[in-house]
Enzyme design. Structure first.
Site, PDB file in Angstrom:
ATOM      1  N   HIS A 101       0.846  -1.197   0.000  1.00 27.27           N
ATOM      2  CA  HIS A 101       0.000   0.000   0.000  1.00 27.27           C
ATOM      3  C   HIS A 101       0.873   1.234   0.000  1.00 27.27           C
ATOM      4  O   HIS A 101       1.991   1.208   0.511  1.00 27.27           O
ATOM      5  CB  HIS A 101      -0.954   0.014   1.194  1.00 27.27           C
ATOM      6  CG  HIS A 101      -0.275  -0.171   2.519  1.00 27.27           C
ATOM      7  ND1 HIS A 101       0.128  -1.414   2.978  1.00 27.27           N
ATOM      8  CD2 HIS A 101       0.114   0.712   3.457  1.00 27.27           C
ATOM      9  CE1 HIS A 101       0.707  -1.282   4.159  1.00 27.27           C
ATOM     10  NE2 HIS A 101       0.736  -0.001   4.469  1.00 27.27           N
ATOM     11  N   HIS A 103       0.933   5.205   1.161  1.00 26.76           N
ATOM     12  CA  HIS A 103       0.287   6.247   1.968  1.00 26.76           C
ATOM     13  C   HIS A 103       0.346   7.583   1.240  1.00 26.76           C
ATOM     14  O   HIS A 103       1.403   7.957   0.699  1.00 26.76           O
ATOM     15  CB  HIS A 103       1.038   6.448   3.288  1.00 26.76           C
ATOM     16  CG  HIS A 103       1.035   5.281   4.220  1.00 26.76           C
ATOM     17  ND1 HIS A 103       0.213   5.216   5.325  1.00 26.76           N
ATOM     18  CD2 HIS A 103       1.777   4.148   4.244  1.00 26.76           C
ATOM     19  CE1 HIS A 103       0.452   4.086   5.985  1.00 26.76           C
ATOM     20  NE2 HIS A 103       1.401   3.420   5.346  1.00 26.76           N
TER      21      HIS A 103
HETATM   22  P1  AMP Z   1       1.941   0.422   7.349  1.00 22.08           P
HETATM   23  O1  AMP Z   1       2.441   0.686   8.743  1.00 22.08           O
HETATM   24  O2  AMP Z   1       2.704   1.153   6.286  1.00 22.08           O
HETATM   25  O3  AMP Z   1       1.818  -1.061   7.067  1.00 22.08           O
HETATM   26  O4  AMP Z   1       0.498   1.070   7.296  1.00 22.08           O
HETATM   27  C1  AMP Z   1      -0.661   0.392   7.633  1.00 22.08           C
HETATM   28  C2  AMP Z   1      -1.733   1.452   7.757  1.00 22.08           C
HETATM   29  O5  AMP Z   1      -2.980   0.825   7.634  1.00 22.08           O
HETATM   30  C3  AMP Z   1      -1.732   2.207   9.085  1.00 22.08           C
HETATM   31  O6  AMP Z   1      -1.596   3.603   8.825  1.00 22.08           O
HETATM   32  C4  AMP Z   1      -3.084   1.852   9.695  1.00 22.08           C
HETATM   33  O7  AMP Z   1      -3.658   2.943  10.370  1.00 22.08           O
HETATM   34  C5  AMP Z   1      -3.895   1.477   8.478  1.00 22.08           C
HETATM   35  N1  AMP Z   1      -4.971   0.524   8.691  1.00 22.08           N
HETATM   36  C6  AMP Z   1      -4.886  -0.678   9.314  1.00 22.08           C
HETATM   37  N2  AMP Z   1      -6.092  -1.295   9.266  1.00 22.08           N
HETATM   38  C7  AMP Z   1      -6.912  -0.492   8.568  1.00 22.08           C
HETATM   39  C8  AMP Z   1      -8.294  -0.570   8.176  1.00 22.08           C
HETATM   40  N3  AMP Z   1      -9.042  -1.628   8.484  1.00 22.08           N
HETATM   41  N4  AMP Z   1      -8.820   0.468   7.471  1.00 22.08           N
HETATM   42  C9  AMP Z   1      -8.055   1.538   7.149  1.00 22.08           C
HETATM   43  N5  AMP Z   1      -6.761   1.680   7.496  1.00 22.08           N
HETATM   44  C10 AMP Z   1      -6.208   0.690   8.206  1.00 22.08           C
END
Ligand code: AMP
Ligand code: ZN
Length: 136
Positions: A101, A103
């Site tokens: 993903h 950001h």
């Molecule tokens: P990373 O640390 O780069 O893997 O980012 C994962 C991101 O996903 C974090 O910013 C979380 O807040 C976000 N996240 C986790 N679960 C969900 C969800 N169900 N819906 C939206 N965002 C999420």
């Protein structure tokens, strides 16, 4: 292809609800549940890849084109002063969800966030050694 028990596969493919900002055949863009700032969004490919290393070239290219489009939308609609693109690969790099993903983090004056590192001070020799290690 989807991966069993991957939460972002389920979100990207509409099996778990999320606040969707954009969707097409290959991607869903959603609001992050734990936003760094107002409008913090995530670009999720619908096909599963654990991380950048596992991403196919076509999806990689389309991700950046979509990031450009979404960045423009966020700037226009939210009036942010800037945007950080952040993309974590591996636990050591801060990845917590093992589905690739990207950001998109809108930035505002005095938003209280810091996305930065402590700059090192390598010598020219050290830089050259690293350069050789990478390009050889
Ligand atoms: P990373 O640390 O780069 O893997 O980012 C994962 C991101 O996903 C974090 O910013 C979380 O807040 C976000 N996240 C986790 N679960 C969900 C969800 N169900 N819906 C939206 N965002 C999420
Ligand atoms: Zn997945």
């Amino acid at each position: 292809m989807k991966k069993e028990d991957c939460i972002f596969c389920k979100i990207a493919n509409g099996e778990i609800p999320a606040k969707t900002l954009y969707e097409d055949d290959s991607f869903r863009v959603i609001l992050d549940l734990g936003p760094a700032t107002k409008g913090h969004a995530l670009i999720l490919p619908k096909n599963h890849a654990d991380d950048l290393f596992g991403l196919d070239d076509d999806t990689a290219a389309k991700t950046m084109i979509l990031a450009k489009k979404m960045a423009g939308t966020l700037k226009e609609k939210l009036g942010c002063a800037g945007i950080n693109l952040v993309q974590n690969n591996g636990e050591i790099a801060g990845q917590t969800v093992m589905h690739f993903h990207l950001h998109l983090i809108p930035r505002y004056e005095d938003d209280g966030q810091k996305i930065q590192w402590v700059p090192g001070k390598p010598s020219q020799d050290e830089l050259e050694k690293i350069q050789q290690q990478i390009i050889e």
